[in-house]
Design a protein around this motif. Sequence first.
Motif, PDB file in Angstrom:
ATOM      1  N   LEU A 139       1.870   6.498  12.517  1.00  0.00           N
ATOM      2  CA  LEU A 139       1.478   5.964  13.831  1.00  0.00           C
ATOM      3  C   LEU A 139       0.099   5.316  13.764  1.00  0.00           C
ATOM      4  N   GLU A 140      -0.826   5.947  13.057  1.00  0.00           N
ATOM      5  CA  GLU A 140      -2.160   5.368  12.902  1.00  0.00           C
ATOM      6  C   GLU A 140      -2.084   4.018  12.198  1.00  0.00           C
ATOM      7  N   LEU A 141      -1.240   3.953  11.175  1.00  0.00           N
ATOM      8  CA  LEU A 141      -1.074   2.695  10.447  1.00  0.00           C
ATOM      9  C   LEU A 141      -0.504   1.608  11.355  1.00  0.00           C
ATOM     10  N   LEU A 142       0.504   1.950  12.145  1.00  0.00           N
ATOM     11  CA  LEU A 142       1.121   0.960  13.022  1.00  0.00           C
ATOM     12  C   LEU A 142       0.131   0.474  14.082  1.00  0.00           C
ATOM     13  N   ARG A 143      -0.731   1.371  14.525  1.00  0.00           N
ATOM     14  CA  ARG A 143      -1.768   0.931  15.473  1.00  0.00           C
ATOM     15  C   ARG A 143      -2.728  -0.055  14.809  1.00  0.00           C
TER      16      ARG A 143
ATOM     17  N   ALA B  79      10.420  13.756  13.964  1.00  0.00           N
ATOM     18  CA  ALA B  79      10.957  12.411  13.737  1.00  0.00           C
ATOM     19  C   ALA B  79      11.355  11.765  15.053  1.00  0.00           C
ATOM     20  N   ALA B  80      11.955  12.542  15.954  1.00  0.00           N
ATOM     21  CA  ALA B  80      12.341  12.003  17.253  1.00  0.00           C
ATOM     22  C   ALA B  80      11.105  11.616  18.063  1.00  0.00           C
ATOM     23  N   GLY B  81      10.078  12.481  18.040  1.00  0.00           N
ATOM     24  CA  GLY B  81       8.846  12.148  18.750  1.00  0.00           C
ATOM     25  C   GLY B  81       8.204  10.894  18.224  1.00  0.00           C
ATOM     26  N   PHE B  82       8.157  10.766  16.921  1.00  0.00           N
ATOM     27  CA  PHE B  82       7.623   9.562  16.289  1.00  0.00           C
ATOM     28  C   PHE B  82       8.434   8.331  16.685  1.00  0.00           C
ATOM     29  N   SER B  83       9.745   8.443  16.619  1.00  0.00           N
ATOM     30  CA  SER B  83      10.606   7.304  16.944  1.00  0.00           C
ATOM     31  C   SER B  83      10.419   6.870  18.386  1.00  0.00           C
ATOM     32  N   GLY B  84      10.265   7.844  19.290  1.00  0.00           N
ATOM     33  CA  GLY B  84      10.052   7.495  20.692  1.00  0.00           C
ATOM     34  C   GLY B  84       8.777   6.696  20.892  1.00  0.00           C
ATOM     35  N   LYS B  85       7.735   7.024  20.149  1.00  0.00           N
ATOM     36  CA  LYS B  85       6.475   6.286  20.269  1.00  0.00           C
ATOM     37  C   LYS B  85       6.574   4.896  19.674  1.00  0.00           C
ATOM     38  N   VAL B  86       7.342   4.771  18.592  1.00  0.00           N
ATOM     39  CA  VAL B  86       7.498   3.453  17.952  1.00  0.00           C
ATOM     40  C   VAL B  86       8.386   2.555  18.801  1.00  0.00           C
ATOM     41  N   LEU B  87       9.480   3.115  19.314  1.00  0.00           N
ATOM     42  CA  LEU B  87      10.417   2.325  20.106  1.00  0.00           C
ATOM     43  C   LEU B  87       9.824   1.955  21.448  1.00  0.00           C
TER      44      LEU B  87
ATOM     45  N   ARG C  71       0.842  -1.191   0.000  1.00  0.00           N
ATOM     46  CA  ARG C  71       0.000   0.000   0.000  1.00  0.00           C
ATOM     47  C   ARG C  71       0.878   1.242   0.000  1.00  0.00           C
ATOM     48  N   PHE C  72       0.465   2.250  -0.752  1.00  0.00           N
ATOM     49  CA  PHE C  72       1.137   3.543  -0.782  1.00  0.00           C
ATOM     50  C   PHE C  72       0.181   4.584  -0.217  1.00  0.00           C
ATOM     51  N   ILE C  73       0.574   5.211   0.880  1.00  0.00           N
ATOM     52  CA  ILE C  73      -0.239   6.231   1.541  1.00  0.00           C
ATOM     53  C   ILE C  73       0.380   7.585   1.210  1.00  0.00           C
ATOM     54  N   SER C  74      -0.353   8.407   0.472  1.00  0.00           N
ATOM     55  CA  SER C  74       0.165   9.684  -0.003  1.00  0.00           C
ATOM     56  C   SER C  74      -0.526  10.841   0.714  1.00  0.00           C
ATOM     57  N   ARG C  75      -0.190  12.049   0.322  1.00  0.00           N
ATOM     58  CA  ARG C  75      -0.793  13.244   0.905  1.00  0.00           C
ATOM     59  C   ARG C  75      -2.313  13.196   0.809  1.00  0.00           C
ATOM     60  N   GLU C  76      -2.827  12.702  -0.309  1.00  0.00           N
ATOM     61  CA  GLU C  76      -4.283  12.681  -0.483  1.00  0.00           C
ATOM     62  C   GLU C  76      -4.977  11.781   0.535  1.00  0.00           C
ATOM     63  N   ASP C  77      -4.233  10.839   1.126  1.00  0.00           N
ATOM     64  CA  ASP C  77      -4.811   9.904   2.084  1.00  0.00           C
ATOM     65  C   ASP C  77      -4.684  10.388   3.518  1.00  0.00           C
ATOM     66  N   MET C  78      -3.946  11.455   3.732  1.00  0.00           N
ATOM     67  CA  MET C  78      -3.671  11.926   5.084  1.00  0.00           C
ATOM     68  C   MET C  78      -4.633  13.022   5.482  1.00  0.00           C
TER      69      MET C  78
END
Length: 250
Positions: free
Chosen positions: A196-200, A242-250, A165-172
């Motif tokens: 993050l929504e996708l990973l959930r 990016a750091a905030g995102f990484s902290g939530k993923v890690l 799947r490719f999630i682009s600007r139009e999907d956000m």
Amino acid sequence: WDWPRDVEQIGLPMHLVYTSIRTVPPPASPDERKAFGELRTTVPPAHAPVGTIVIILCEACWHDGNNFSAAFAPLRDMGFRHFRAVSPAYGGQTVNASFELLTGLPAHGVLTGVIYQEFADVLASQVAALPGSLRDMGYRTFALHNHFRKFWRRDEMKPRLGFDRFISREDMASGDATVPRENIFIDDGYLFAASLELLREQRGRNTFSFLTTVHTHGPYLKNADDGEADYENRLRLTLRQAAGFSGKVL
């Protein structure tokens, strides 16, 4: 990137000169095909697969010893480290950097120009690339980019590279209904929120996500500084996100 407009602006003869100098690699020999087949032989993994794999291609995210290094502090503080790699693209052609990351092949040589755009019609429907290999191992594979779906023909290339799947600007949440189209290079917060929504949604499954940012793309507002302040402000914002995102993923 926009060939019809290019023809209008510089004329058909110059457009053809600019775009037609292309070398085409010769067909693979039987020995080369055999060697390639051996490379693709499936080998059982030596250990259990990592559940979540994320690669972030941060567009125009750069520093050296004298410039913009402090902007990367949020990632350094989290333990991120440098590795030895040189981007094949400078001042545009981000997809060529994507091509090298995902295929392990050079973006310069027998392939010329903007690879996604120039070769989308002739590349195999399933290119030997990291996303497809991970999909063969049972991963769900996703590409995310907060820019327009058809730009550089990403919408055609992502499935060929093995993305489910490719999630682009139009999907956000930043789709054209909420952000003016003239706001071309939008905040990367939309990208990280969508990821993050996708990973959930995919919790419990093995996933591979390839993110490409866009907010640090030029041109930059110049205030007697050649645009450095505008670039640094965008860079700092994207790297904090990016750091905030990484902290939530890690």
